[in-house]
Design a protein around this motif. Structure first.
Motif, PDB file in Angstrom:
ATOM      1  N   GLY A 121      67.334  64.120 -28.050  1.00 24.68           N
ATOM      2  CA  GLY A 121      67.946  63.865 -29.348  1.00 24.68           C
ATOM      3  C   GLY A 121      68.723  62.565 -29.370  1.00 24.68           C
ATOM      4  N   GLY A 159      66.234  59.675 -29.507  1.00 27.54           N
ATOM      5  CA  GLY A 159      65.708  59.588 -30.869  1.00 27.54           C
ATOM      6  C   GLY A 159      66.742  59.035 -31.836  1.00 27.54           C
ATOM      7  N   CYS A 160      67.984  59.442 -31.664  1.00 29.39           N
ATOM      8  CA  CYS A 160      69.074  58.960 -32.511  1.00 29.39           C
ATOM      9  C   CYS A 160      69.272  57.456 -32.326  1.00 29.39           C
ATOM     10  CB  CYS A 160      70.348  59.724 -32.167  1.00 29.39           C
ATOM     11  SG  CYS A 160      71.800  59.157 -33.036  1.00 29.39           S
ATOM     12  N   GLY A 220      64.925  58.341 -39.797  1.00 25.86           N
ATOM     13  CA  GLY A 220      64.671  59.757 -39.558  1.00 25.86           C
ATOM     14  C   GLY A 220      63.312  59.986 -38.926  1.00 25.86           C
ATOM     15  N   PHE A 221      62.317  59.278 -39.433  1.00 28.51           N
ATOM     16  CA  PHE A 221      60.972  59.384 -38.861  1.00 28.51           C
ATOM     17  C   PHE A 221      60.967  58.913 -37.419  1.00 28.51           C
ATOM     18  CE2 PHE A 221      57.025  57.248 -37.712  1.00 28.51           C
ATOM     19  CZ  PHE A 221      56.152  58.318 -37.774  1.00 28.51           C
ATOM     20  N   GLY A 256      63.477  58.707 -35.312  1.00 27.41           N
ATOM     21  CA  GLY A 256      64.223  59.640 -34.478  1.00 27.41           C
ATOM     22  C   GLY A 256      63.417  60.886 -34.154  1.00 27.41           C
ATOM     23  N   GLY A 257      62.790  61.460 -35.170  1.00 26.74           N
ATOM     24  CA  GLY A 257      61.974  62.649 -34.951  1.00 26.74           C
ATOM     25  C   GLY A 257      60.763  62.372 -34.082  1.00 26.74           C
ATOM     26  N   GLY A 283      61.834  61.857 -30.538  1.00 30.87           N
ATOM     27  CA  GLY A 283      62.227  63.146 -29.979  1.00 30.87           C
ATOM     28  C   GLY A 283      61.025  63.978 -29.569  1.00 30.87           C
ATOM     29  N   ILE A 284      59.993  63.992 -30.400  1.00 29.78           N
ATOM     30  CA  ILE A 284      58.777  64.742 -30.077  1.00 29.78           C
ATOM     31  C   ILE A 284      58.084  64.137 -28.859  1.00 29.78           C
ATOM     32  CG2 ILE A 284      56.427  65.223 -30.884  1.00 29.78           C
ATOM     33  CD1 ILE A 284      57.634  65.661 -33.662  1.00 29.78           C
TER      34      ILE A 284
END
Length: 67
Positions: free
Chosen positions: A8, A11-12, A48-49, A51-52, A55-56
């Protein structure tokens, strides 16, 4: 849980970089309220994209290592 926090944070960080670059180079200091709102919306979507997505990718990489 420890891995999720690490993923996280990565990603952040990537999302923050994307947001900074978007606001600095693409829509720097808009003169209207609408331009400012549009810039923040676009920045939020892209960060947001990013970061997500990061993260994935980190989750899949960590999952692959455990096998």
């Amino acid at each position: 849980m420890n891995e999720a926090i690490k993923q996280g944070l990565v990603g952040c960080f990537m999302g923050a970089i994307m947001s900074f670059l978007m606001n600095y180079f693409v829509l720097p200091l808009p003169t209207t309220v609408f331009g400012n709102a549009l810039g923040n919306a676009m920045s939020g979507v892209l960060s947001g994209f990013m970061g997500g997505f990061m993260g994935i990718l980190m989750f899949l990489r960590a999952k692959k290592r455990k096998k």
